[in-house]
Scaffold this motif. Structure first.
Motif, PDB file in Angstrom:
ATOM      1  N   TYR A 217       0.839  -1.194   0.000  1.00 20.31           N
ATOM      2  CA  TYR A 217       0.000   0.000   0.000  1.00 20.31           C
ATOM      3  C   TYR A 217       0.876   1.247   0.000  1.00 20.31           C
ATOM      4  N   HIS A 218       0.390   2.266  -0.665  1.00 26.36           N
ATOM      5  CA  HIS A 218       1.117   3.536  -0.730  1.00 26.36           C
ATOM      6  C   HIS A 218       0.728   4.406   0.462  1.00 26.36           C
ATOM      7  N   HIS A 219       1.713   4.735   1.300  1.00 25.20           N
ATOM      8  CA  HIS A 219       1.508   5.657   2.412  1.00 25.20           C
ATOM      9  C   HIS A 219       2.423   6.862   2.203  1.00 25.20           C
ATOM     10  N   SER A 220       1.857   8.039   2.153  1.00 27.39           N
ATOM     11  CA  SER A 220       2.668   9.246   1.972  1.00 27.39           C
ATOM     12  C   SER A 220       3.460   9.549   3.243  1.00 27.39           C
ATOM     13  N   ILE A 221       4.437  10.429   3.122  1.00 27.39           N
ATOM     14  CA  ILE A 221       5.195  10.874   4.297  1.00 27.39           C
ATOM     15  C   ILE A 221       4.238  11.467   5.327  1.00 27.39           C
ATOM     16  N   GLY A 222       3.266  12.231   4.859  1.00 28.82           N
ATOM     17  CA  GLY A 222       2.283  12.799   5.771  1.00 28.82           C
ATOM     18  C   GLY A 222       1.454  11.746   6.480  1.00 28.82           C
ATOM     19  N   ASP A 223       1.181  10.624   5.818  1.00 24.59           N
ATOM     20  CA  ASP A 223       0.424   9.543   6.458  1.00 24.59           C
ATOM     21  C   ASP A 223       1.172   8.987   7.668  1.00 24.59           C
ATOM     22  N   TYR A 224       2.488   8.780   7.513  1.00 28.21           N
ATOM     23  CA  TYR A 224       3.287   8.306   8.652  1.00 28.21           C
ATOM     24  C   TYR A 224       3.241   9.325   9.790  1.00 28.21           C
ATOM     25  N   LEU A 225       3.412  10.582   9.443  1.00 28.54           N
ATOM     26  CA  LEU A 225       3.465  11.631  10.455  1.00 28.54           C
ATOM     27  C   LEU A 225       2.135  11.750  11.198  1.00 28.54           C
ATOM     28  N   ARG A 226       1.036  11.767  10.466  1.00 26.11           N
ATOM     29  CA  ARG A 226      -0.271  11.892  11.108  1.00 26.11           C
ATOM     30  C   ARG A 226      -0.580  10.691  11.994  1.00 26.11           C
ATOM     31  N   ALA A 227      -0.219   9.500  11.543  1.00 25.60           N
ATOM     32  CA  ALA A 227      -0.465   8.302  12.348  1.00 25.60           C
ATOM     33  C   ALA A 227       0.353   8.328  13.632  1.00 25.60           C
ATOM     34  N   ALA A 228       1.600   8.769  13.539  1.00 22.41           N
ATOM     35  CA  ALA A 228       2.460   8.826  14.723  1.00 22.41           C
ATOM     36  C   ALA A 228       1.946   9.857  15.724  1.00 22.41           C
ATOM     37  N   LEU A 229       1.593  11.024  15.244  1.00 21.59           N
ATOM     38  CA  LEU A 229       1.115  12.077  16.138  1.00 21.59           C
ATOM     39  C   LEU A 229      -0.184  11.675  16.818  1.00 21.59           C
ATOM     40  N   SER A 230      -1.066  10.998  16.080  1.00 21.12           N
ATOM     41  CA  SER A 230      -2.332  10.575  16.679  1.00 21.12           C
ATOM     42  C   SER A 230      -2.117   9.514  17.756  1.00 21.12           C
ATOM     43  N   ALA A 231      -0.999   8.780  17.680  1.00 22.81           N
ATOM     44  CA  ALA A 231      -0.667   7.764  18.688  1.00 22.81           C
ATOM     45  C   ALA A 231       0.089   8.357  19.872  1.00 22.81           C
ATOM     46  N   GLY A 232       0.318   9.667  19.836  1.00 23.03           N
ATOM     47  CA  GLY A 232       1.019  10.319  20.936  1.00 23.03           C
ATOM     48  C   GLY A 232       2.532  10.293  20.814  1.00 23.03           C
ATOM     49  N   LEU A 233       3.040   9.936  19.651  1.00 25.39           N
ATOM     50  CA  LEU A 233       4.478   9.873  19.434  1.00 25.39           C
ATOM     51  C   LEU A 233       5.014  11.218  18.940  1.00 25.39           C
ATOM     52  N   GLN A 234       6.249  11.504  19.280  1.00 24.99           N
ATOM     53  CA  GLN A 234       6.915  12.710  18.833  1.00 24.99           C
ATOM     54  C   GLN A 234       8.012  12.347  17.830  1.00 24.99           C
ATOM     55  N   VAL A 235       8.218  13.202  16.835  1.00 21.10           N
ATOM     56  CA  VAL A 235       9.238  12.955  15.810  1.00 21.10           C
ATOM     57  C   VAL A 235      10.600  13.399  16.322  1.00 21.10           C
ATOM     58  N   ARG A 236      11.545  12.493  16.258  1.00 14.98           N
ATOM     59  CA  ARG A 236      12.927  12.818  16.601  1.00 14.98           C
ATOM     60  C   ARG A 236      13.805  12.978  15.362  1.00 14.98           C
ATOM     61  N   ARG A 237      13.484  12.207  14.305  1.00 16.19           N
ATOM     62  CA  ARG A 237      14.358  12.217  13.126  1.00 16.19           C
ATOM     63  C   ARG A 237      13.619  11.577  11.953  1.00 16.19           C
ATOM     64  N   CYS A 238      13.904  12.058  10.758  1.00 14.39           N
ATOM     65  CA  CYS A 238      13.385  11.440   9.539  1.00 14.39           C
ATOM     66  C   CYS A 238      14.466  11.519   8.476  1.00 14.39           C
ATOM     67  N   GLU A 239      14.816  10.381   7.908  1.00 17.39           N
ATOM     68  CA  GLU A 239      15.813  10.320   6.844  1.00 17.39           C
ATOM     69  C   GLU A 239      15.183   9.677   5.612  1.00 17.39           C
ATOM     70  N   GLU A 240      15.621  10.125   4.434  1.00 17.49           N
ATOM     71  CA  GLU A 240      15.139   9.571   3.174  1.00 17.49           C
ATOM     72  C   GLU A 240      16.340   9.172   2.316  1.00 17.49           C
ATOM     73  N   PRO A 241      17.018   8.080   2.691  1.00 19.04           N
ATOM     74  CA  PRO A 241      18.225   7.677   1.949  1.00 19.04           C
ATOM     75  C   PRO A 241      17.900   7.207   0.541  1.00 19.04           C
ATOM     76  N   ARG A 242      18.873   7.391  -0.319  1.00 18.10           N
ATOM     77  CA  ARG A 242      18.719   7.037  -1.729  1.00 18.10           C
ATOM     78  C   ARG A 242      19.825   6.074  -2.129  1.00 18.10           C
ATOM     79  N   ALA A 243      19.459   5.039  -2.865  1.00 16.14           N
ATOM     80  CA  ALA A 243      20.450   4.083  -3.369  1.00 16.14           C
ATOM     81  C   ALA A 243      21.116   4.657  -4.603  1.00 16.14           C
TER      82      ALA A 243
END
Length: 297
Positions: A217-243
């Motif tokens: 399933y396709h989940h946007s970056i915003g989907d991850y962020l919204r799901a985490a915030l709704s669960a009470g989690l705080q963002v510490r870091r986000c990386e988007e490595p490229r091969a």
């Protein structure tokens, strides 16, 4: 059922490249080359009848099939392991849950770092390999939506290359937050949503030899962020490595590329290297998140 036509994929790459040229990134010569290449592709008889009907395979069945060869070679491991290791190395050792542990590659790494490891996976075949790989860990059959773990039981949850296989992120991240102790950490790695959008979905051969793709399933970056915030989690870091895309010594024949379905769509890009580089060259391969549950929740 998924209808995979290599000509359609190649024309899609050409189209993305042309869209990017429309913004001024490429010159007239590039555009002329793309249009000429499209004409050549449309005239290529080896592409005309190369379409394949591909079944959607559920996660449990897909990973049962994949378990024997999952560990390698898998280029995604080389991308996420340094980032995950860098995050985990800043955290104190404690009780760590490897959620969707697969064959135990992360569980073994966590155990080496001094964590008491618990692994959960929905595939008995994967769990058997994980137990052999990390014999000091405790491994349980379970689902990400209903982890067989008590509330506030672990200091760290790591979940790698699994959340693209769940339809909705919010219930799973809420479950991760449930088992974390206050102040605990969550590290997630996943195929980047742009890769999922471009068809980079795990292939498997079913028992009858017919092709299948593990449900993704396709989940946007915003989907991850919204799901985490709704669960009470705080963002510490986000990386988007490229091969780094390997440089090929030559372009394969169309017949060679379309004849190896297991390598679609990756081998198809070799037929149109200039368009593929323009369309995909700067697109991240993975996304890695570090979340934390507040200490005073």
């Amino acid at each position: 059922m998924i209808y995979e036509h290599p000509l359609a994929y190649l024309l899609g790459l050409e189209g993305v490249a042309l869209l990017r040229s429309f913004t001024g990134r490429f010159d007239r010569g590039f555009v002329d080359s793309r249009i000429a290449e499209i004409r050549r592709l449309l005239d290529d008889e080896a592409l005309a009848e190369a379409a394949v009907e591909v079944a959607r395979v559920d996660t449990a069945e897909g990973y049962r099939i994949w378990s024997g060869s999952y560990d390698g070679p898998n280029g995604l491991f080389d991308i996420d392991e340094p980032v995950i290791g860098g995050i985990v190395d800043t955290l104190p050792a404690g009780v760590a849950l490897d959620a969707a542990c697969g064959t135990g590659r992360v569980a073994a790494s966590l155990a080496e770092r001094g964590h008491r490891v618990l692994g959960v996976d929905s595939s008995p075949d994967m769990l058997a390999r994980a137990r052999a790989r990390a014999p000091l860990g405790r491994f349980l059959l379970g689902d990400l939506h209903d982890l067989p773990v008590p509330d506030d039981a672990v200091d760290l949850v790591v979940c790698c290359l699994a959340l693209t296989h769940v339809p909705e992120l919010r219930p799973v991240l809420t479950e991760f937050a449930r088992v974390l102790r206050p102040g605990g950490h969550l590290v997630v790695s996943d195929m980047h949503p742009e890769g999922v959008r471009r068809g980079f979905v795990p292939p498997v051969r079913r028992a009858d030899g017919k092709p299948g793709r593990i449900a993704t399933y396709h989940h946007s970056i915003g989907d991850y962020l919204r799901a985490a915030l709704s669960a009470g989690l705080q963002v510490r870091r986000c990386e988007e490595p490229r091969a780094e895309r390997p440089r090929r010594s030559g372009v394969p024949s169309t017949a060679e590329a379309v004849g190896v379905w297991e390598l679609w769509p990756w081998c198809l890009t070799d037929l149109v290297p200039e368009a593929a580089e323009a369309a995909n060259g700067d697109v991240p391969t993975m996304v890695v998140w570090h979340f934390q549950l507040p200490a005073g929740r």
